[in-house]
Design a protein around this motif. Structure first.
Motif, PDB file in Angstrom:
ATOM      1  N   LEU A 171       0.848  -1.442  -0.011  1.00 56.51           N
ATOM      2  CA  LEU A 171      -0.098   0.001  -0.067  1.00 56.51           C
ATOM      3  C   LEU A 171       0.884   1.129  -0.039  1.00 56.51           C
ATOM      4  N   SER A 172       1.885   1.085   0.719  1.00 58.43           N
ATOM      5  CA  SER A 172       2.828   2.436   1.205  1.00 58.43           C
ATOM      6  C   SER A 172       3.631   2.451  -0.354  1.00 58.43           C
ATOM      7  N   LEU A 173       3.810   1.394  -1.103  1.00 58.54           N
ATOM      8  CA  LEU A 173       4.682   1.695  -2.230  1.00 58.54           C
ATOM      9  C   LEU A 173       3.879   2.239  -3.334  1.00 58.54           C
ATOM     10  N   LEU A 174       2.539   1.897  -3.272  1.00 60.74           N
ATOM     11  CA  LEU A 174       1.818   2.328  -4.337  1.00 60.74           C
ATOM     12  C   LEU A 174       1.237   3.761  -4.194  1.00 60.74           C
ATOM     13  N   HIS A 175       1.007   4.207  -3.033  1.00 56.71           N
ATOM     14  CA  HIS A 175       0.305   5.288  -2.678  1.00 56.71           C
ATOM     15  C   HIS A 175       0.965   6.242  -1.915  1.00 56.71           C
ATOM     16  N   THR A 176       1.552   7.403  -2.292  1.00 60.00           N
ATOM     17  CA  THR A 176       2.296   8.283  -1.444  1.00 60.00           C
ATOM     18  C   THR A 176       1.591   8.787  -0.520  1.00 60.00           C
ATOM     19  N   ASP A 177       0.600   9.064  -0.606  1.00 61.15           N
ATOM     20  CA  ASP A 177      -0.467   9.546   0.325  1.00 61.15           C
ATOM     21  C   ASP A 177      -0.541   8.525   1.718  1.00 61.15           C
ATOM     22  N   ILE A 178      -0.712   7.323   1.450  1.00 58.73           N
ATOM     23  CA  ILE A 178      -0.657   6.485   2.662  1.00 58.73           C
ATOM     24  C   ILE A 178       0.736   6.440   3.206  1.00 58.73           C
ATOM     25  N   LEU A 231      11.166  -4.000   7.888  1.00 56.28           N
ATOM     26  CA  LEU A 231      11.891  -2.956   7.592  1.00 56.28           C
ATOM     27  C   LEU A 231      11.463  -2.432   6.196  1.00 56.28           C
ATOM     28  N   LYS A 232      11.167  -3.171   5.390  1.00 55.21           N
ATOM     29  CA  LYS A 232      10.860  -2.708   4.069  1.00 55.21           C
ATOM     30  C   LYS A 232       9.511  -1.588   4.144  1.00 55.21           C
ATOM     31  N   ALA A 233       8.445  -1.871   5.138  1.00 48.17           N
ATOM     32  CA  ALA A 233       7.397  -1.156   5.356  1.00 48.17           C
ATOM     33  C   ALA A 233       7.925   0.437   6.040  1.00 48.17           C
ATOM     34  N   LEU A 234       8.986   0.127   7.041  1.00 48.27           N
ATOM     35  CA  LEU A 234       9.709   1.274   7.615  1.00 48.27           C
ATOM     36  C   LEU A 234      10.229   2.052   6.577  1.00 48.27           C
ATOM     37  N   PHE A 235      10.906   1.509   5.707  1.00 47.44           N
ATOM     38  CA  PHE A 235      11.701   2.435   4.514  1.00 47.44           C
ATOM     39  C   PHE A 235      10.705   3.303   3.958  1.00 47.44           C
ATOM     40  N   ASN A 236       9.549   2.713   3.557  1.00 52.20           N
ATOM     41  CA  ASN A 236       8.644   3.585   2.808  1.00 52.20           C
ATOM     42  C   ASN A 236       7.970   4.770   3.745  1.00 52.20           C
ATOM     43  N   VAL A 237       7.616   4.503   5.046  1.00 53.19           N
ATOM     44  CA  VAL A 237       7.248   5.446   5.919  1.00 53.19           C
ATOM     45  C   VAL A 237       8.186   6.518   6.154  1.00 53.19           C
ATOM     46  N   THR A 238       9.469   6.271   6.210  1.00 53.66           N
ATOM     47  CA  THR A 238      10.465   7.182   6.388  1.00 53.66           C
ATOM     48  C   THR A 238      11.389   7.550   5.368  1.00 53.66           C
TER      49      THR A 238
END
Length: 527
Positions: A171-178, A231-238
């Motif tokens: 989700l965070s990869l496909l949507h920058t808003d997320i 770790l992958k999800a945290l990368f997108n968040v930060t």
């Protein structure tokens, strides 16, 4: 034929028969990723039939069989358009325990249904733009975070956490808003950091220091997979935090950096999994603000003081003696524990060896090919100045900032921009200190060196010299013709003659000549 039989049973059969036929279909197509276009319509109808079964009161085992087949079918993007509806998405959310805030995770028998539902959602969201839009409408990111909070400290449901995190990553990869929603509204940074702490079973000895048991068992496969997804999800968040972050966030980033330090000092169940784990940790470290990276090093404990070895004591070559020292000693520099830094250096050294291995291919231009070196050399002439500069600087550092070494790997034409900016067009090396140079020239390079074109950086066949066939009068005529052409271009300011200043930088020719004149006059005066 498989789809026809399965569709017939799904439409008309009872739960036991549906479960059997779908289990057979799943076993047969478990490794199928390409489907026959002729059966596309049957697969669409089978998906629709499965959703109708999932809303009924059927046994858990039947639900699992339905979801397994749906997961397989959802690998085909073409069949998802008619079945990806809000109603169907809500069915999967309900089965994945993503709908109700107070819904507990006490029934172990339901865990396989939750996991398979999350797997289906991962495929459907990744392959369907409609599902991606519905995810925003249904606030899926918030529901996933709520599920994580229910199970973050419970190790026996790692599979649920793993696929929850994978869906959050997609989700965070496909949507920058997320990403922004996860970071600020849903407090994704502390939540995901806590998931990592749980996966690593971290015990804090100080605010930003954790206890490391070097003799402890490796992470289990489930814990490793869960940590990698976090770790992958945290990368997108930060992803933009290294350049834009609030001062109030510093504590949280330091906690995350301390967790990443712990991650670098532990191992997974296999060498490949350890490499993947460390690779994702290094990627995430690049998002940490520089001011928060100080926690990667820490003072020595009393026990570590007796086990320490300084970097100067470390054998220079990669021998068994060195491996023994590394295994039994703590790496120290200026009284600080440098274990994490040493792991980082070793990690990067492996990748550097892939960038500039000993040069053997001298027949092709440096920018032609598919190696890491070829790709980086191509970037040295990129239209984006930032990309161009970073690629050139990276290669220059790998060459220990030696101009002759850089030209060997890139050619003068590709390196001219960097050398001009550094004032090194006349040769030499940068101001930084590097270890002693080694003779790394291969036999292939040494044999071809006399015939390598310094501009293009590759071997060229000797070209015939046309001047040898001219008379002296023809040579003089061509020389004057060239002078006149250059003079015309210069007067019309289409071409501006440039020269090198004594410091190696480029300047208009008149200014360069005047500076050399001043130097000569000064030298004459001192004589």
């Amino acid at each position: 034929m498989d789809e026809e039989r399965a569709l017939y049973i799904v439409r008309a059969g009872e739960a036991g028969a549906i479960e059997r036929v779908l289990r057979d279909y799943s076993d047969k197509h478990r490794a199928t990723f390409k489907f026959e276009p002729t059966d596309e319509d049957k697969r669409k109808k089978l998906c629709e039939g499965i959703f109708k079964v999932l809303v009924k009161d059927v046994p858990t085992t039947c639900q699992v069989s339905c979801l397994e087949v749906l997961r397989i079918l959802s690998r085909d993007k073409k069949i998802l358009v008619p079945v990806t509806t809000k109603e169907n998405m809500q069915i999967l959310l309900r089965l994945a325990k993503l709908n109700e805030l107070d819904d507990s995770l006490e029934k172990v028998s339901e865990f396989p249904v939750i996991v398979e539902s999350l797997k289906c959602l991962c495929n459907i969201v990744f392959n369907s733009q409609m599902a991606q839009q519905l995810s925003l409408e249904l606030n899926l990111a918030a529901k996933l975070c709520n599920l994580l909070r229910k199970c973050k400290d419970r190790k026996f449901i790692n599979d649920i956490k793993c696929f929850d995190l994978r869906l959050l990553f997609v989700l965070s990869l496909l949507h920058t808003d997320i990403r922004s929603q996860l970071r600020y509204e849903l407090q994704g940074l502390p939540l995901l950091t806590q998931i990592l702490e749980s996966a690593f079973s971290i015990k804090w000895t100080d605010e930003y220091e954790s206890a490391i048991d070097h003799n402890g068992p490796p992470l289990s496969p489930q814990e490793t997979d869960c940590a990698i997804e976090a770790l992958k999800a945290l990368f997108n968040v930060t992803v933009d935090s290294w350049k834009v972050h609030k001062e109030s966030d510093s504590h949280q980033f330091r906690v995350m950096a301390a967790v990443l330090r712990h991650c670098l000092l532990i191992v997974g169940p296999t060498e490949d999994k350890t490499e993947e784990l460390h690779s994702n940790a290094v990627n995430l470290l690049s998002n940490v603000p520089v001011s928060c990276l100080d926690v990667l090093i820490c003072p020595l404990t009393h026990e570590e003081t007796h086990e320490a070895t300084t970097l100067d004591e470390l054998p220079s070559d990669k021998t068994a003696e060195k491996e023994t020292v590394l295994k039994n000693k703590t790496m120290v520099y200026n009284g600080m524990n440098m274990e994490a830094i040493h792991v980082l250096l070793n990690f990067m050294e492996k990748r550097i060896d892939k960038v500039l291995p000993p040069l053997r291919d001298v027949t092709n231009r440096p920018e032609v090919g598919s190696t890491v070196r070829n790709k980086l050399v191509r970037l040295m002439t990129h239209v984006d100045l930032g990309v161009k500069q970073i690629a050139a600087e990276f290669l220059f550092v790998l060459c220990k900032e030696r101009v002759d070494s850089l030209l060997k790997y890139t050619g003068y034409g590709n390196a001219a921009g960097l050398l001009a900016a550094r004032g090194l067009l006349t040769g030499g090396r940068g101001d930084n200190w590097y270890s002693e140079d080694e003779d790394t020239d291969t036999e292939e390079y040494k044999n071809a060196k006399p015939n390598i074109n310094l501009i293009t950086g590759h071997l060229e066949e000797p070209m015939p010299n046309l001047i040898d066939e001219m008379t002296e009068e023809q040579k003089e005529y061509e020389a004057m013709k060239l002078v006149n052409m250059l003079d015309k271009l210069s007067r019309e300011e289409l071409l501006k003659p440039m020269g090198l200043k004594p410091d190696g930088t480029i300047t208009p020719l008149e200014e360069a000549l005047s500076q050399y004149s001043v130097i000569e006059e000064t030298s004459s005066d001192t004589d």
